[in-house]
Design a protein around this motif. Structure first.
Motif, PDB file in Angstrom:
ATOM      1  N   ILE A 123      26.513  46.860  44.822  1.00 41.58           N
ATOM      2  CA  ILE A 123      25.238  46.752  45.548  1.00 41.58           C
ATOM      3  C   ILE A 123      25.421  47.360  46.931  1.00 41.58           C
ATOM      4  N   PRO A 124      24.465  48.165  47.402  1.00 46.51           N
ATOM      5  CA  PRO A 124      24.632  48.816  48.720  1.00 46.51           C
ATOM      6  C   PRO A 124      24.954  47.817  49.827  1.00 46.51           C
ATOM      7  N   GLN A 125      25.819  48.220  50.735  1.00 52.14           N
ATOM      8  CA  GLN A 125      26.362  47.330  51.758  1.00 52.14           C
ATOM      9  C   GLN A 125      25.309  46.648  52.621  1.00 52.14           C
ATOM     10  N   PRO A 126      24.203  47.329  53.011  1.00 53.67           N
ATOM     11  CA  PRO A 126      23.210  46.620  53.849  1.00 53.67           C
ATOM     12  C   PRO A 126      22.665  45.347  53.202  1.00 53.67           C
ATOM     13  N   TYR A 127      22.563  45.323  51.870  1.00 52.83           N
ATOM     14  CA  TYR A 127      22.048  44.140  51.178  1.00 52.83           C
ATOM     15  C   TYR A 127      23.110  43.038  51.142  1.00 52.83           C
ATOM     16  N   LEU A 128      24.361  43.432  50.955  1.00 51.62           N
ATOM     17  CA  LEU A 128      25.441  42.443  51.014  1.00 51.62           C
ATOM     18  C   LEU A 128      25.575  41.887  52.426  1.00 51.62           C
ATOM     19  N   ASP A 129      25.441  42.756  53.430  1.00 54.28           N
ATOM     20  CA  ASP A 129      25.504  42.298  54.825  1.00 54.28           C
ATOM     21  C   ASP A 129      24.407  41.273  55.098  1.00 54.28           C
ATOM     22  N   PHE A 130      23.209  41.535  54.568  1.00 52.76           N
ATOM     23  CA  PHE A 130      22.098  40.588  54.723  1.00 52.76           C
ATOM     24  C   PHE A 130      22.498  39.216  54.198  1.00 52.76           C
ATOM     25  N   MET A 131      23.135  39.184  53.027  1.00 56.26           N
ATOM     26  CA  MET A 131      23.503  37.901  52.430  1.00 56.26           C
ATOM     27  C   MET A 131      24.644  37.224  53.189  1.00 56.26           C
ATOM     28  N   PHE A 132      25.596  38.006  53.673  1.00 53.09           N
ATOM     29  CA  PHE A 132      26.692  37.424  54.444  1.00 53.09           C
ATOM     30  C   PHE A 132      26.197  36.789  55.748  1.00 53.09           C
ATOM     31  N   ARG A 133      25.091  37.283  56.280  1.00 51.58           N
ATOM     32  CA  ARG A 133      24.578  36.774  57.567  1.00 51.58           C
ATOM     33  C   ARG A 133      23.719  35.523  57.416  1.00 51.58           C
ATOM     34  N   LEU A 134      23.420  35.101  56.218  1.00 52.50           N
ATOM     35  CA  LEU A 134      22.495  33.991  56.007  1.00 52.50           C
ATOM     36  C   LEU A 134      23.060  32.683  56.558  1.00 52.50           C
ATOM     37  N   HIS A 135      22.143  31.839  57.033  1.00 49.63           N
ATOM     38  CA  HIS A 135      22.516  30.560  57.647  1.00 49.63           C
ATOM     39  C   HIS A 135      22.493  29.438  56.608  1.00 49.63           C
ATOM     40  N   GLN A 136      23.089  28.307  56.972  1.00 47.21           N
ATOM     41  CA  GLN A 136      23.125  27.140  56.094  1.00 47.21           C
ATOM     42  C   GLN A 136      21.941  26.202  56.318  1.00 47.21           C
ATOM     43  N   TYR A 137      21.490  26.091  57.557  1.00 50.53           N
ATOM     44  CA  TYR A 137      20.343  25.222  57.850  1.00 50.53           C
ATOM     45  C   TYR A 137      19.729  25.647  59.174  1.00 50.53           C
ATOM     46  N   PHE A 138      18.493  25.239  59.374  1.00 51.31           N
ATOM     47  CA  PHE A 138      17.801  25.455  60.646  1.00 51.31           C
ATOM     48  C   PHE A 138      17.136  24.145  61.057  1.00 51.31           C
ATOM     49  N   GLU A 139      17.052  23.933  62.360  1.00 50.12           N
ATOM     50  CA  GLU A 139      16.201  22.889  62.912  1.00 50.12           C
ATOM     51  C   GLU A 139      15.057  23.559  63.631  1.00 50.12           C
ATOM     52  N   VAL A 140      13.835  23.248  63.214  1.00 52.59           N
ATOM     53  CA  VAL A 140      12.633  23.834  63.798  1.00 52.59           C
ATOM     54  C   VAL A 140      11.723  22.686  64.213  1.00 52.59           C
ATOM     55  N   GLY A 141      11.685  22.415  65.517  1.00 56.40           N
ATOM     56  CA  GLY A 141      10.889  21.282  65.986  1.00 56.40           C
ATOM     57  C   GLY A 141      11.357  20.001  65.312  1.00 56.40           C
ATOM     58  N   PRO A 142      10.432  19.247  64.687  1.00 53.91           N
ATOM     59  CA  PRO A 142      10.823  17.993  64.048  1.00 53.91           C
ATOM     60  C   PRO A 142      11.347  18.174  62.624  1.00 53.91           C
TER      61      PRO A 142
END
Length: 245
Positions: A123-142
């Motif tokens: 799979i082209p590297q930009p798509y793999l890079d996108f997946m490697f950068r993904l976060h585990q969780y976010f807090e958004v306000g409450p």
């Protein structure tokens, strides 16, 4: 004639925050849902993972996300268990290639014009890079946003990364003292649109909502993609738009 103070005007859209989960390669449905909620660059969109697998155009979903970000839209992305499976499939020592292929990985490879037995390293590297950068969780306000949920039996639930991607059937273990008034928003476990609407009604008490409405499965009741407006706590559903399902 308009009385004083009542001249017509076009009001500016107030910034809204939306959450969407489990797109699973259904890019046409994703685009239709974005149009329905009238997403603008002043809004914030949080995606809860599982962009790939099973549906017809995983590449197209990632292309759409990257395009929105490039155009200045505020899009934040979490990792789902399907992205983790793909990344782990690149290393034969993990033994994940066959489980990933059985759970929709072949459709992802085909969306990149690759044979269904190919190593995802192709799979082209930009798509793999996108997946490697993904976060585990976010807090958004409450809100606390994860892909699957949290292991409330763990001393520090936000350090149990496997549970954030894979856990199911944990509502009975929710630690409301630990949540401290926050609302948990997740996907991963598909349910009917009616079940999500019921969860919305009990949100002040239960403090949890699952917004995966099984778009990719395209079965009665579980055939839609859901957007949860975090700002005004409303739901928007779009039925599956993929001609290939």
């Amino acid at each position: 004639f308009h009385p004083p103070g009542q001249f017509p005007f076009k009001s500016k859209k107030i910034m809204a925050q939306f959450a969407i989960s489990d797109i699973h390669g259904c890019v046409k449905t994703f685009e239709a849902l974005l149009n329905e909620i009238q997403l603008s660059p002043s809004d914030e969109l949080v995606l809860l993972g599982d962009y790939i697998d099973r549906g017809p155009d995983s590449k197209g979903v990632i292309d759409k996300i990257l395009s929105l970000q490039k155009e200045g839209y505020r899009v934040k992305c979490l990792m789902g268990n399907h992205e983790e499976m793909l990344l782990e499939s690149m290393n034969p020592e993990y033994g994940m290639i066959n489980p990933w292929l059985r759970n929709g990985g072949k459709a992802t490879l085909h969306s990149f014009s690759l044979p269904g037995h190919a190593n995802p390293l192709h799979i082209p590297q930009p798509y793999l890079d996108f997946m490697f950068r993904l976060h585990q969780y976010f807090e958004v306000g409450p809100y606390l946003l994860v892909h699957a949920g949290l292991n409330f039996k763990a001393p520090e639930p936000l350090k149990d990364k496997d549970s954030m991607l894979w856990i199911r059937h944990y509502y009975q273990d929710i630690n409301y003292d630990w949540l401290d008034g926050r609302i948990l928003v997740h996907g991963h476990t598909p349910q009917s649109t009616g079940a999500v609407e019921l969860q919305l009604q009990t949100l002040p008490e239960k403090q949890v909502i699952d917004i995966d409405t099984g778009c990719v499965f395209n079965k009665s009741g579980r055939d839609s993609l859901c957007a949860f407006n975090l700002t005004d706590q409303t739901l928007t559903f779009i039925k599956n738009q993929e001609a290939d399902l």
